[in-house]
Scaffold this motif. Sequence first.
Motif, PDB file in Angstrom:
ATOM      1  N   GLY A  32       7.642 -32.480  13.230  1.00 38.56           N
ATOM      2  CA  GLY A  32       6.220 -32.292  13.454  1.00 38.56           C
ATOM      3  C   GLY A  32       5.861 -31.782  14.836  1.00 38.56           C
ATOM      4  O   GLY A  32       4.686 -31.559  15.139  1.00 38.56           O
ATOM      5  N   VAL A  33       6.861 -31.586  15.693  1.00 37.84           N
ATOM      6  CA  VAL A  33       6.608 -31.110  17.062  1.00 37.84           C
ATOM      7  C   VAL A  33       6.812 -29.609  17.160  1.00 37.84           C
ATOM      8  O   VAL A  33       5.938 -28.870  17.630  1.00 37.84           O
ATOM      9  N   ILE A  34       7.975 -29.138  16.730  1.00 35.68           N
ATOM     10  CA  ILE A  34       8.288 -27.708  16.721  1.00 35.68           C
ATOM     11  C   ILE A  34       9.078 -27.393  15.453  1.00 35.68           C
ATOM     12  O   ILE A  34       9.693 -28.284  14.864  1.00 35.68           O
ATOM     13  N   PRO A  35       9.081 -26.126  15.010  1.00 37.94           N
ATOM     14  CA  PRO A  35       9.911 -25.748  13.860  1.00 37.94           C
ATOM     15  C   PRO A  35      11.391 -25.968  14.162  1.00 37.94           C
ATOM     16  O   PRO A  35      11.842 -25.757  15.289  1.00 37.94           O
ATOM     17  N   ARG A  36      12.112 -26.377  13.123  1.00 38.99           N
ATOM     18  CA  ARG A  36      13.530 -26.697  13.266  1.00 38.99           C
ATOM     19  C   ARG A  36      14.364 -25.798  12.354  1.00 38.99           C
ATOM     20  O   ARG A  36      14.041 -25.630  11.177  1.00 38.99           O
ATOM     21  N   ILE A  37      15.435 -25.229  12.926  1.00 45.26           N
ATOM     22  CA  ILE A  37      16.367 -24.383  12.185  1.00 45.26           C
ATOM     23  C   ILE A  37      17.713 -25.098  12.165  1.00 45.26           C
ATOM     24  O   ILE A  37      18.121 -25.692  13.167  1.00 45.26           O
ATOM     25  N   HIS A  38      18.396 -25.059  11.035  1.00 47.75           N
ATOM     26  CA  HIS A  38      19.716 -25.686  10.926  1.00 47.75           C
ATOM     27  C   HIS A  38      20.687 -24.618  10.435  1.00 47.75           C
ATOM     28  O   HIS A  38      20.456 -23.995   9.398  1.00 47.75           O
ATOM     29  N   PHE A  39      21.771 -24.411  11.189  1.00 46.54           N
ATOM     30  CA  PHE A  39      22.710 -23.344  10.841  1.00 46.54           C
ATOM     31  C   PHE A  39      24.142 -23.792  11.064  1.00 46.54           C
ATOM     32  O   PHE A  39      24.466 -24.458  12.047  1.00 46.54           O
ATOM     33  N   GLY A  40      25.007 -23.408  10.134  1.00 49.93           N
ATOM     34  CA  GLY A  40      26.436 -23.617  10.300  1.00 49.93           C
ATOM     35  C   GLY A  40      27.203 -22.411   9.790  1.00 49.93           C
ATOM     36  O   GLY A  40      26.685 -21.624   8.987  1.00 49.93           O
ATOM     37  N   VAL A  41      28.427 -22.276  10.232  1.00 45.06           N
ATOM     38  CA  VAL A  41      29.268 -21.134   9.856  1.00 45.06           C
ATOM     39  C   VAL A  41      30.161 -21.525   8.679  1.00 45.06           C
ATOM     40  O   VAL A  41      30.751 -22.604   8.668  1.00 45.06           O
ATOM     41  N   GLY A  42      30.233 -20.648   7.667  1.00 46.43           N
ATOM     42  CA  GLY A  42      31.089 -20.915   6.515  1.00 46.43           C
ATOM     43  C   GLY A  42      30.596 -22.082   5.678  1.00 46.43           C
ATOM     44  O   GLY A  42      31.383 -22.786   5.046  1.00 46.43           O
ATOM     45  N   THR A  43      29.267 -22.266   5.646  1.00 48.70           N
ATOM     46  CA  THR A  43      28.697 -23.457   5.016  1.00 48.70           C
ATOM     47  C   THR A  43      28.067 -23.172   3.647  1.00 48.70           C
ATOM     48  O   THR A  43      27.186 -23.908   3.213  1.00 48.70           O
ATOM     49  N   GLY A  44      28.504 -22.127   2.974  1.00 51.21           N
ATOM     50  CA  GLY A  44      27.934 -21.793   1.673  1.00 51.21           C
ATOM     51  C   GLY A  44      27.960 -22.952   0.691  1.00 51.21           C
ATOM     52  O   GLY A  44      27.006 -23.161  -0.065  1.00 51.21           O
ATOM     53  N   GLU A  45      29.045 -23.720   0.709  1.00 54.57           N
ATOM     54  CA  GLU A  45      29.168 -24.857  -0.219  1.00 54.57           C
ATOM     55  C   GLU A  45      28.397 -26.084   0.257  1.00 54.57           C
ATOM     56  O   GLU A  45      28.275 -27.067  -0.473  1.00 54.57           O
ATOM     57  N   LEU A  46      27.877 -26.031   1.475  1.00 50.04           N
ATOM     58  CA  LEU A  46      27.169 -27.191   2.039  1.00 50.04           C
ATOM     59  C   LEU A  46      25.666 -26.965   2.138  1.00 50.04           C
ATOM     60  O   LEU A  46      24.942 -27.828   2.632  1.00 50.04           O
ATOM     61  N   LEU A  47      25.177 -25.806   1.693  1.00 49.69           N
ATOM     62  CA  LEU A  47      23.786 -25.448   1.957  1.00 49.69           C
ATOM     63  C   LEU A  47      22.795 -26.478   1.405  1.00 49.69           C
ATOM     64  O   LEU A  47      21.808 -26.813   2.068  1.00 49.69           O
ATOM     65  N   ALA A  48      23.044 -26.974   0.209  1.00 53.40           N
ATOM     66  CA  ALA A  48      22.130 -27.968  -0.359  1.00 53.40           C
ATOM     67  C   ALA A  48      22.113 -29.230   0.488  1.00 53.40           C
ATOM     68  O   ALA A  48      21.043 -29.784   0.789  1.00 53.40           O
ATOM     69  N   ALA A  49      23.296 -29.672   0.912  1.00 60.66           N
ATOM     70  CA  ALA A  49      23.381 -30.876   1.743  1.00 60.66           C
ATOM     71  C   ALA A  49      22.750 -30.645   3.109  1.00 60.66           C
ATOM     72  O   ALA A  49      22.032 -31.507   3.630  1.00 60.66           O
ATOM     73  N   MET A  50      22.991 -29.474   3.702  1.00 57.67           N
ATOM     74  CA  MET A  50      22.404 -29.179   5.009  1.00 57.67           C
ATOM     75  C   MET A  50      20.882 -29.107   4.922  1.00 57.67           C
ATOM     76  O   MET A  50      20.182 -29.467   5.862  1.00 57.67           O
TER      77      MET A  50
END
Length: 352
Positions: free
Chosen positions: A235-253
């Motif tokens: 609620g303070v600033i927009p948040r981005i979450h990124f990882g490398v090679g994480t295609g299989e983890l996207l739902a969890a991320m």
Amino acid sequence: MTRRQLEGAPILDAAAGKKPTRTPVWFMRQAGRSLPEYKKAREGIPMLDSCFMPELLAEITLQPVRRHDVDAAILFSDIVVPLKAAGVGVEIVPGRGPVMDQAITTRADVDNLPILDHHVTEVAEGIRIILDELTGKQALIGFVGAPFTLASYLIEGGPSKNHEKTKAMMHAEPETWHALMRRLVPTITAFLKTQVEAGIDAMQLFDSWAGFLTEKDYREFVLPYSVEILKEVDGVIPRIHFGVGTGELLAAMGEAGSEVVGVDWRVPLDVAAERIHALNGPKVLQGNLDPAMLFAGPGVIRSEVARIKAEAARAIEAGHATGHIFNLGHGVMPNTDADAITEAVRIIHEED
């Protein structure tokens, strides 16, 4: 502090699910490495030292904004900066990356790991200098490294190809692993708070090595701690979450709580959106041009940009995403021609 109120900044509009005035774009690792002016500015100064020099880190952060017309600056820093600020012995070795004076191998090592408990004033001052130059349409993105990636550097003693010591501790000594993660979270959040209170407009949680994990291990050993960090600025600033090679983890991320999920170049954006949406509802996508395409010439870049924009549009039309921030699927490579980056930004900004 009084936070900047940016009206019509393309990146912030996209992150909020609004229609931006143009396709917003910034590039991971746009600050430094590929720019001749960066090499000149940092000549003779070790990488980590430059992250604690306010005028220099501000200058390096601003160089790509001036040159490329990107819609955001990304704070010039490194994921090990908060460790260094806390008193951990670490240096960035050219051609190798962060190397620790001493690896963490035991529970006693974990218990003795310093915790950052103060503002990093040099970084805060650098942020103030940056904000003075940015226009009301240009956002400043801060970033912190995710606890899994920092833990891996600490356990392996530096970069690792297989993360075998990290995974061994995770599974053979889970109590030690969780103790390490609990010790890292306050250091990461303290560094994030330094940036937020100094005035950053958005942030990215960057998990370089999460792609080496199974979804089961990610959920058990990593996700709860990433959730905790992202919750600090909810609620303070927009948040981005990124990882490398994480295609299989996207739902969890996507469950970690960010408004924006970054996608590397291996997964088409519309496919990524389906995976994220399935468990989390629609989110904003970020990505995902292969950094190698910047070497292939304007024709290829134009074709790839069109493809990626079309994938994002399909995801939005299907209700699987709420917006799109253009980026690479990882960072700018060091030997990338700076003019190719400028041209890519120009193509991305062209009318759809």
